[in-house]
Design an enzyme around this catalytic site. Structure first.
Site, PDB file in Angstrom:
ATOM      1  N   LYS A  32      22.987  11.152  40.665  1.00 60.17           N
ATOM      2  CA  LYS A  32      21.671  11.785  40.617  1.00 60.17           C
ATOM      3  C   LYS A  32      20.765  11.029  39.639  1.00 60.17           C
ATOM      4  CE  LYS A  32      23.286  15.117  37.174  1.00 60.17           C
ATOM      5  NZ  LYS A  32      23.362  16.533  36.791  1.00 60.17           N
ATOM      6  N   TYR A 257      -2.222  -0.200  19.268  1.00 61.26           N
ATOM      7  CA  TYR A 257      -3.076   0.974  19.158  1.00 61.26           C
ATOM      8  C   TYR A 257      -3.006   1.595  17.769  1.00 61.26           C
ATOM      9  CZ  TYR A 257      -3.783   0.994  24.218  1.00 61.26           C
ATOM     10  OH  TYR A 257      -4.149   0.663  25.494  1.00 61.26           O
TER      11      TYR A 257
END
Length: 365
Positions: A32, A257
């Site tokens: 999964k 940033y």
């Protein structure tokens, strides 16, 4: 270009070690979440001859598996009835989560004139999914006696397998053993399974007919003591990139940033083209490490969506554009291993690996 390189030899060896450890129990391999980030197609293609079952979370994941192999596929999650006709045609195993699911499945099976394989998920104490414990016996009996349902398995899931001494484990094991006894009275062929990786490592007696070693096959061990043979299991993958630019800072310069990282005059900074947009953990910005030619370098400044920066100091080791960068190591003790990265950002290896997305190429070597 960012590549997750997967070692087929290590993958095969991990399964072999588990196979020897669990004896006659079948292996159901959970793939999964894109095989915990390793790539469903790549992993299934290279393991379908080595395991007995595959397991996924939903129908769409199941279809990706059945496109590759005829091995049985079990869907852990709820039934999406819009996909059920295709699931039945491909013999995908459905999980019954509630007694009322049986009537709905029977009706659809009649319309399709085809029997449906099911595994009954039992809520023994995790309280997430599954048939209520007090409703289990009648659910098992109803499914077993159904003309349109093939009761292939009964299973549950341990809530606290990573903590062997947690009292919930004993409660769940006792409940499941009672369920197994009831199911086996109906048919010895019903596959009973309870244990994920940490479950059977913590208690070998609960392997039953099948185990579900997810994280263990991918190469991640629990922190509690395990036998020497299990300690031979290794991570199967390394995440690699390349240096695409080297910048020399001047006095007072910042990086990225908000300029949270301030370098020194003459400092070299390498730019790596991977960021949180690729599923790499943003929290590692200004905290994590990468390996370039066997030297660890600290990340510098905030990670962006498409890139991160690392400080090379004075670049004494002469890092160049094009040099390979190891972002995730397959050696657990390394500072850039998924294990230690997870510790840094207060999460688990599953989280580090499963969030890596399809902007990253998977390559089996």
């Amino acid at each position: 270009m960012n590549i997750l390189k997967i070692s087929k030899q290590t993958l095969t060896n991990n399964i072999k070690i588990i196979r020897e450890y669990v004896g006659n129990a079948k292996i159901c391999f959970p793939v999964k979440a894109n095989a915990y980030g390793h790539g469903i197609e790549e992993i299934v293609e290279n393991t379908h001859d080595l395991v007995d079952f595959f397991a996924v979370a939903n129908s769409l994941e199941a279809f990706r598996v059945t496109a590759i192999t005829k091995k049985p596929v079990l869907v852990f999650g709820v039934i999406y009835y819009e996909y059920l006709e295709r699931m039945v045609s491909e013999n995908i195993r459905v999980s019954i989560q509630d007694y009322d699911d049986i009537e709905k499945l029977e009706q659809i099976a009649k319309e399709l004139n085809k029997k449906i394989y099911v595994h009954i998920n039992v809520n023994t104490g995790m309280n997430r999914m599954g048939v209520c414990y007090n409703d289990v016996c009648r659910t098992i009996k109803r499914a077993y006696n159904s003309k349109w349902i093939i009761l292939e398995g009964v299973y549950s899931h341990l809530a606290c397998a990573d903590n062997r001494d947690h009292p919930t484990n004993a409660k769940q094991k006792k409940r499941f053993s009672e369920i197994v006894e009831y199911a086996k009275e109906l048919s010895q062929d019903i596959i009973c399974h309870l244990s994920n990786s940490y479950g059977f490592l913590g208690d070998k007696e609960i392997c039953y007919d099948m185990v579900r070693p997810g994280i263990l096959i991918y190469g991640f061990l629990p922190e509690f003591y395990v036998e020497r043979s299990i300690r031979e299991i290794k991570p199967i993958a390394r995440l690699l990139s390349k240096v695409v630019k080297i910048i020399e800072l001047e006095e007072g310069d910042g990086v990225g940033y908000s300029m949270i990282y301030r370098g020194f005059d003459g400092e070299k900074v390498a730019v790596i083209p991977i960021g949180y947009g690729d599923g790499f953990p943003r929290e590692l910005g200004d905290r994590g490490f990468v390996n370039i030619d066997n030297v660890m370098y600290p990340m510098a400044g905030r990670m962006s969506m498409d890139g991160l920066t690392v400080s090379l100091g004075h670049n004494e080791h002469n890092v160049k554009v094009g040099d390979v960068v190891e972002l995730i190591s397959d050696i657990p003790r390394n500072r850039n291993s998924a294990f230690l990265m997870a510790k840094q950002v207060n999460t688990i290896e599953y989280d580090i690996m499963s969030t890596l997305n399809d902007r990253i190429i998977r390559e089996v070597i």
